[in-house]
Design a protein around this motif. Structure first.
Motif, PDB file in Angstrom:
ATOM      1  N   LEU A 154       0.829  -1.195   0.000  1.00  0.00           N
ATOM      2  CA  LEU A 154       0.000   0.000   0.000  1.00  0.00           C
ATOM      3  C   LEU A 154       0.865   1.247   0.000  1.00  0.00           C
ATOM      4  CD1 LEU A 154      -1.558  -2.052   2.416  1.00  0.00           C
ATOM      5  CD2 LEU A 154      -3.352  -0.557   1.534  1.00  0.00           C
ATOM      6  N   CYS A 155       0.357   2.268  -0.636  1.00  0.00           N
ATOM      7  CA  CYS A 155       1.009   3.583  -0.623  1.00  0.00           C
ATOM      8  C   CYS A 155       0.019   4.559   0.026  1.00  0.00           C
ATOM      9  CB  CYS A 155       1.356   4.014  -2.039  1.00  0.00           C
ATOM     10  SG  CYS A 155       2.294   5.563  -2.113  1.00  0.00           S
ATOM     11  N   VAL A 156       0.369   5.056   1.210  1.00  0.00           N
ATOM     12  CA  VAL A 156      -0.508   5.945   1.975  1.00  0.00           C
ATOM     13  C   VAL A 156       0.315   7.121   2.493  1.00  0.00           C
ATOM     14  CG1 VAL A 156      -2.074   4.074   2.652  1.00  0.00           C
ATOM     15  CG2 VAL A 156      -0.109   4.619   4.097  1.00  0.00           C
ATOM     16  N   HIS A 157      -0.377   8.077   3.045  1.00  0.00           N
ATOM     17  CA  HIS A 157       0.313   9.248   3.584  1.00  0.00           C
ATOM     18  C   HIS A 157       0.921   8.944   4.945  1.00  0.00           C
ATOM     19  CE1 HIS A 157      -0.776  12.261   0.568  1.00  0.00           C
ATOM     20  NE2 HIS A 157      -1.891  11.561   0.413  1.00  0.00           N
ATOM     21  N   GLY A 158       2.014   9.621   5.235  1.00  0.00           N
ATOM     22  CA  GLY A 158       2.621   9.513   6.553  1.00  0.00           C
ATOM     23  C   GLY A 158       1.628   9.864   7.648  1.00  0.00           C
ATOM     24  N   GLN A 159       1.810   9.253   8.805  1.00  0.00           N
ATOM     25  CA  GLN A 159       0.957   9.436   9.985  1.00  0.00           C
ATOM     26  C   GLN A 159      -0.397   8.754   9.860  1.00  0.00           C
ATOM     27  OE1 GLN A 159       2.388  10.891  12.826  1.00  0.00           O
ATOM     28  NE2 GLN A 159       4.122  10.629  11.396  1.00  0.00           N
ATOM     29  N   THR A 160      -0.572   7.907   8.827  1.00  0.00           N
ATOM     30  CA  THR A 160      -1.803   7.112   8.734  1.00  0.00           C
ATOM     31  C   THR A 160      -1.821   6.115   9.882  1.00  0.00           C
ATOM     32  OG1 THR A 160      -1.907   7.325   6.330  1.00  0.00           O
ATOM     33  CG2 THR A 160      -3.091   5.475   7.310  1.00  0.00           C
ATOM     34  N   ALA A 161      -2.946   6.043  10.585  1.00  0.00           N
ATOM     35  CA  ALA A 161      -3.078   5.161  11.746  1.00  0.00           C
ATOM     36  C   ALA A 161      -3.230   3.707  11.302  1.00  0.00           C
ATOM     37  CB  ALA A 161      -4.273   5.578  12.582  1.00  0.00           C
ATOM     38  N   GLU A 204       5.518   2.031  12.043  1.00  0.00           N
ATOM     39  CA  GLU A 204       6.205   2.437  13.270  1.00  0.00           C
ATOM     40  C   GLU A 204       5.327   2.035  14.441  1.00  0.00           C
ATOM     41  OE1 GLU A 204       6.895   6.717  14.972  1.00  0.00           O
ATOM     42  OE2 GLU A 204       8.407   6.303  13.415  1.00  0.00           O
ATOM     43  N   PRO A 205       5.794   1.126  15.322  1.00  0.00           N
ATOM     44  CA  PRO A 205       4.910   0.575  16.361  1.00  0.00           C
ATOM     45  C   PRO A 205       4.528   1.606  17.408  1.00  0.00           C
ATOM     46  CG  PRO A 205       7.169  -0.156  16.694  1.00  0.00           C
ATOM     47  CD  PRO A 205       7.158   0.571  15.384  1.00  0.00           C
ATOM     48  N   ALA A 206       3.340   1.354  17.979  1.00  0.00           N
ATOM     49  CA  ALA A 206       2.896   2.172  19.108  1.00  0.00           C
ATOM     50  C   ALA A 206       3.684   1.755  20.345  1.00  0.00           C
ATOM     51  CB  ALA A 206       1.406   1.980  19.321  1.00  0.00           C
ATOM     52  N   ASP A 207       3.504   2.447  21.414  1.00  0.00           N
ATOM     53  CA  ASP A 207       4.207   2.129  22.666  1.00  0.00           C
ATOM     54  C   ASP A 207       3.176   1.704  23.697  1.00  0.00           C
ATOM     55  OD1 ASP A 207       6.340   1.875  24.397  1.00  0.00           O
ATOM     56  OD2 ASP A 207       6.105   3.928  25.150  1.00  0.00           O
ATOM     57  N   ALA A 259      -7.460  -1.701  18.647  1.00  0.00           N
ATOM     58  CA  ALA A 259      -6.389  -0.991  19.355  1.00  0.00           C
ATOM     59  C   ALA A 259      -5.307  -0.558  18.371  1.00  0.00           C
ATOM     60  CB  ALA A 259      -5.790  -1.892  20.431  1.00  0.00           C
ATOM     61  N   SER A 260      -4.579   0.497  18.733  1.00  0.00           N
ATOM     62  CA  SER A 260      -3.528   1.020  17.860  1.00  0.00           C
ATOM     63  C   SER A 260      -2.334   0.071  17.823  1.00  0.00           C
ATOM     64  CB  SER A 260      -3.073   2.393  18.369  1.00  0.00           C
ATOM     65  OG  SER A 260      -1.957   2.837  17.620  1.00  0.00           O
ATOM     66  N   ILE A 261      -1.906  -0.223  16.609  1.00  0.00           N
ATOM     67  CA  ILE A 261      -0.672  -0.979  16.412  1.00  0.00           C
ATOM     68  C   ILE A 261       0.490  -0.021  16.228  1.00  0.00           C
ATOM     69  CG2 ILE A 261       0.564  -2.485  14.789  1.00  0.00           C
ATOM     70  CD1 ILE A 261      -1.995  -3.972  14.287  1.00  0.00           C
ATOM     71  N   GLY A 262       0.198   1.080  15.492  1.00  0.00           N
ATOM     72  CA  GLY A 262       1.243   2.063  15.232  1.00  0.00           C
ATOM     73  C   GLY A 262       0.785   3.024  14.156  1.00  0.00           C
ATOM     74  N   ILE A 263       1.726   3.692  13.544  1.00  0.00           N
ATOM     75  CA  ILE A 263       1.432   4.634  12.474  1.00  0.00           C
ATOM     76  C   ILE A 263       2.416   4.437  11.337  1.00  0.00           C
ATOM     77  CG2 ILE A 263       0.423   6.414  13.983  1.00  0.00           C
ATOM     78  CD1 ILE A 263       3.126   7.891  13.767  1.00  0.00           C
ATOM     79  N   VAL A 264       2.022   4.949  10.177  1.00  0.00           N
ATOM     80  CA  VAL A 264       2.948   4.986   9.047  1.00  0.00           C
ATOM     81  C   VAL A 264       3.870   6.183   9.266  1.00  0.00           C
ATOM     82  CG1 VAL A 264       3.173   5.224   6.552  1.00  0.00           C
ATOM     83  CG2 VAL A 264       1.258   3.925   7.528  1.00  0.00           C
ATOM     84  N   PRO A 265       5.173   5.976   9.317  1.00  0.00           N
ATOM     85  CA  PRO A 265       6.075   7.088   9.633  1.00  0.00           C
ATOM     86  C   PRO A 265       6.122   8.119   8.499  1.00  0.00           C
ATOM     87  CG  PRO A 265       7.321   5.144   9.004  1.00  0.00           C
ATOM     88  CD  PRO A 265       5.900   4.715   9.098  1.00  0.00           C
TER      89      PRO A 265
END
Length: 975
Positions: free
Chosen positions: A437-444, A475-478, A488-494
């Protein structure tokens, strides 16, 4: 027998009995004498005995093996000798005193001797490559033998052998303890632990019976079919017969096949299918099969390492060591679960893998309706014609689609052309098991299902029972590990929100699998079950439809007239080409070595652009007045010898030759035509009449009209007269035929032939042949037609026209095929007075011949030939290839001759270089094998024993070398 005895046996060397010592025993105990030849064995000593009464095998065994075990082997041979449906096995020969086992002392050491009849045949191990049919026949043989042994029993079957897979665990422990290669020991140990962990819970349900336990490529003798393919027929070496797991019989056979797998363990599947048909296995046995194959591979390698420590001079063991490493490598190349699924599926017991429904979406902020799907398949509209193979093509296309739609994605289950590789003997991994996939940065990125989140290298993996989500580029969540709930959040696209970034999404159904991003076409269905589509959790349809080449072939055969044949019995579905390469719908690239139609190469962008532009402007028939037909006619006339200044434009070589014959009739006022045997000139009534190739028409020699007079072919290799000095004899044959016509006082219209014998495989005519024949024909008022459809237009490299090699000028030139690069285009070039003679019969017209599009195609092809120096390329690459092919003739007696020049070559295969018996069946089989290795090749000639080598003229030196190497590989490894 206790474990200590088993350990002792694993450390035994072969009996120390020389051939001379064995001869004495043979004479004393069996009253036989003859020449002895040692046969390979790991712990026995075996000699083949050639006597006046036939061939035998003298088997010598150490006393550590109990007599009852040898009696069991003999009893099994007796049983199988009369069992219905059993394969052929050796017979036991009694000694002078009537016994079947003789104990004799050699240098104060007693040994046990047995004599068996010798089964003639070739061991399968002699062939590196085994075709699927032979593999299936081996599986059938093993299954029939296992069925024949059902119910057979003997006290000597209760024995402990290191090869008994029931004891693979303890045997492995012992063998591993003696291995000195630390890395290899670790690898084998890990394989054995994984295999036995899978087998152990299945053991109580595995059936036990008498089994051979060693039906391998070494222990099966075969006969050769007319095409050279080996057919398994007899089983030898019953030294490992015991009471063991029934499925172990097949496991041992399959393990031996991995030596012939070229790295692909799926090669065993035809054997599994055939064994199961002859001796049905239970679901549990099918589940145990692959782990037992892995265990057998581990035991083989470990045992060989130990045996070489004990008996370093054992050439048989040393020779097998490399094979056994190959077996282990292939066995460990794929996950257990993959092979389990493939095995069940091939016997008709495949189970569809159900993927648990997921409650959440992986990318909740991405609107599924605004995801641009990028098609990277063979027919993908997004793939630029000349950029499909660039490394950045996928990324650029994804970014472009994301800019337009907001986000973009590739398709799951798609055979990507971008992943194919040129000039590869193996099929590439092109089947996508993931979605990019090609998405914008900061995509949840959120959890689509509840599970445990963890890391595996650079990937995040979310796991629950039976389902594992693999994510790259997130980029994984903490915290980044532990149990998480659905949504639940796994992370975001950096990255910055304005920047486009890539992530990869992939599923697997087994925890231990680290799934590859792509699978080969042969393994795609099995991998598809282990790595299902992530479409549901993405929220949009990203699944590609699977090709249906088999169904398409049925449709073709249902409506496309049967006389219109296709190449190959099971042809790949070819839908795209580029330069000298063709691509099937599974992304497999083939080197096209037969396509003399596509002279400048497939998918030429310059030709495509020219045709597209002309179609957008005008296409009509040649009776309208427009520039391109005048320009093209002028260019063609300029390529012909002086005096040949008039051009007819038609649609094909058949039409060109048909028209040339009509011109000969009209100009000469006569009807009779002279042609050559073994020639092909087309399919129209007139061009077919002068065609005498029995490969194209088996009735050609008995169905010619009375106006056609065929003379013997001037084939300097296998014709009536051979060598360069044969010119006078072949010319005399023509003169004699013409004298017959003279006596009947019937005029001669003309003579038609190729200047190089194309259909026979590019054989040059004898020196001076056309000069003499042309003069004789013209003296009788006939015209001389040079059929340049196959051999002209620069293909010969050294000459633009084939007739130039003979230093003649014909009255009529016919040309087609390459001049349109696949577009229907042909031409007749002649003198004006010959052309105008046709007006006595009315005017000539061809609807598409000379149309604006056809004329532009012809002009563009000529421009490309010139600008890309393709005739020069045909000369240099063709000469290089011919040298490579001639070198094969020095190694392989079957290569009788290499004909031709430039990029019209022929490799003629014979069974005997003296008799020139054509190797027809072998040639067909070689072509089929070359297809598997990525080369399109077909036979030609009246005997269909010549490889017809006429690729696009853009053929590179690298491609020529690949062809020569693949042909050498086939001749080396078998077909």
């Amino acid at each position: 027998m206790d474990g200590e005895t088993l350990k002792l046996r694993t450390q035994l060397a072969r009996p120390d009995v020389s051939a001379e010592e064995a001869k004495r025993v043979l004479s004393d105990e069996y009253d036989l004498s003859g020449a002895l030849t040692e046969l390979g064995s790991q712990q026995d000593r075996n000699y083949r005995v050639d006597t006046d009464d036939g061939r035998f095998v003298l088997k010598i065994c150490r006393m550590e093996y109990a007599r009852v075990e040898l009696e069991a082997q003999n009893a099994a041979l007796h049983h199988l000798g009369v069992a219905p449906g059993a394969p052929e096995v050796p017979a036991v020969v009694s000694s002078l005193n009537g016994g079947e086992i003789v104990v004799a002392t050699v240098r104060d050491v007693p040994y046990q001797f047995r004599l068996l009849t010798y089964l003639d045949g070739t061991p399968l191990t002699r062939r590196k490559h085994l075709p699927a049919q032979t593999v299936a026949e081996l599986g059938d043989l093993a299954g029939r033998l296992a069925s024949a042994l059902e119910g057979f029993d003997h006290p000597g079957l209760e024995r402990e052998l290191q090869w008994d897979l029931q004891r693979a665990g303890p045997v492995a422990l012992h063998l591993l303890s003696t291995m000195t290669d630390v890395d290899l020991r670790k690898r084998v140990a890990e394989a054995m632990v994984a295999a036995m962990r899978r087998v152990q819970p299945l053991m109580p349900e595995l059936r036990v019976q008498a089994i051979h336990q060693d039906i391998t490529d070494d222990n099966v003798v075969s006969s050769a079919e007319p095409d050279g393919r080996l057919v398994p027929g007899g089983v030898i070496d019953f030294g490992d017969v015991l009471k063991g797991w029934l499925v172990a019989e097949l496991a041992v056979t399959c393990a031996s096949l991995l030596h012939h797998a070229d790295g692909d363990p799926f090669v065993i599947l035809p054997a599994v299918q055939a064994f199961h048909a002859a001796c049905p296995l239970t679901d549990v046995e099918l589940k145990a099969l692959w782990p037992l194959i892995v265990a057998r591979a581990g035991i083989l390698v470990a045992s060989t390492e130990q045996q070489l420590e004990i008996d370093p001079d054992n050439a048989y063991v040393r020779g097998n060591a490399a094979h056994e490493r190959e077996i282990l490598d292939a066995a460990l190349s794929v996950p257990f679960g993959l092979m389990e699924h493939a095995i069940h599926r091939v016997v008709g017991k495949g189970v569809a893998v159900t993927v648990p429904l997921t409650a959440g979406r992986l990318l909740p902020d991405v609107d599924p309706a605004r995801v641009g799907i990028v098609d990277l398949s063979l027919l993908g509209a997004h793939l630029p014609a000349d950029r499909w193979h660039y490394e950045d093509t996928e990324a650029l296309l994804l970014q472009s689609a994301a800019r337009a739609a907001g986000a973009s994605a590739t398709r799951y289950g798609e055979f990507r052309l971008t992943e194919t590789r040129l000039l590869q003997a193996r099929s590439p991994a092109t089947f996508a098991l993931h979605v990019d996939l090609c998405v914008h940065g900061q995509t949840a990125v959120h959890a689509p299902f509840a599970g445990n989140l963890g890391r595996r290298g650079e990937k995040l993996v979310l796991s629950t029972d039976g389902l594992h989500l693999h994510l790259n580029g997130v980029e994984p969540a903490d915290p980044s590990e532990g149990a998480i709930e659905t949504g639940a959040s796994i992370g975001i696209v950096p990255g910055d929100p304005s920047a486009l970034r890539f992530i990869r999404v992939q599923l697997s159904t087994e925890a231990e699998i680290d799934p590859p991003p792509f699978a080969t076409a042969g393994q795609a269905e099995a991998w598809r079950a282990l790595c299902p589509s992530p479409a549901q959790m993405l929220g949009f349809d990203c699944d590609a439809p699977l090709p249906a080449a088999g169904e398409l072939l049925q449709r073709r055969q249902r409506h496309f007239a049967r006389p219109q044949k296709n190449y190959y019995r099971q042809p790949p579905q070819i839908e795209r080409g580029w330069k000298e390469h063709l691509f099937d719908v599974e992304g497999r690239a083939y080197l096209d070595m037969v396509n003399n139609v596509t002279i400048v190469g497939h998918g030429h962008p310059r030709l495509s652009a020219a045709v597209g532009r002309q179609w957008s402007l005008l296409n009509t028939n040649s009776r309208f007045h427009y520039a391109s037909v005048a320009e093209f006619s002028e260019r063609l006339a300029g390529l012909a010898p002086e005096g040949l200044d008039t051009v007819f434009l038609v649609n094909s070589g058949s039409e060109a030759n048909d028209l040339a014959i009509r011109l000969a009739w009209a100009y000469s006022g006569a009807r009779h035509m002279l042609s050559l045997l073994e020639a092909y000139h087309g399919w129209t009534v007139a061009s077919d009449a002068v065609s005498t190739s029995i490969a194209d028409n088996p009735q050609a020699l008995t169905t010619r009209p009375d106006w056609v007079h065929a003379v013997i072919s001037p084939n300097t290799y296998r014709g009536a007269f051979r060598g360069e000095g044969s010119t006078v004899d072949y010319v005399r044959a023509v003169s004699e035929k013409l004298e017959e016509l003279d006596q009947r006082r019937e005029g001669l219209a003309g003579f038609i032939c190729e200047a190089v014998y194309g259909n026979a495989g590019g054989i040059p005519l004898p020196p001076g042949y056309l000069q003499a024949v042309y003069a004789t024909v013209r003296a009788r008022g006939g015209v001389c037609i040079a059929d340049e459809v196959q051999v002209g237009y620069g293909r010969l490299g050294h000459h633009f026209w084939g007739f130039e090699e003979q230093r003649v000028v014909p009255d009529i030139i016919t040309v087609a095929k390459g001049m349109g690069n696949g577009h229907p285009l042909g031409a007749v070039i002649t003198r004006r007075e010959i052309a105008e003679a046709l007006e006595k019969e009315g005017y000539f017209f061809s609807s598409a011949g000379g149309s604006p599009v056809s004329s532009v195609v012809g002009l563009t092809v000529l421009d490309i030939l010139h600008d890309e120096a393709l005739q020069e390329n045909a000369r240099t690459v063709g000469d290089h290839l011919k040298v490579r092919l001639q070198a094969l003739g020095e190694r392989f007696p079957m290569v009788g001759a290499v004909h031709g020049m430039g990029l019209y070559l022929g490799v003629e295969f014979v069974r005997d270089r003296e008799t020139l018996e054509p190797a027809t069946q072998e040639t067909a089989a070689i072509c089929d094998r070359l297809l598997e290795l990525g080369v399109i090749m077909q036979p030609t000639g009246d005997h269909l024993n010549v490889l017809k080598i006429k690729p696009p003229l853009c053929l590179s030196r690298e491609s020529a070398d690949f062809f020569a190497e693949m042909l050498e590989r086939v001749l080396d490894d078998g077909w």
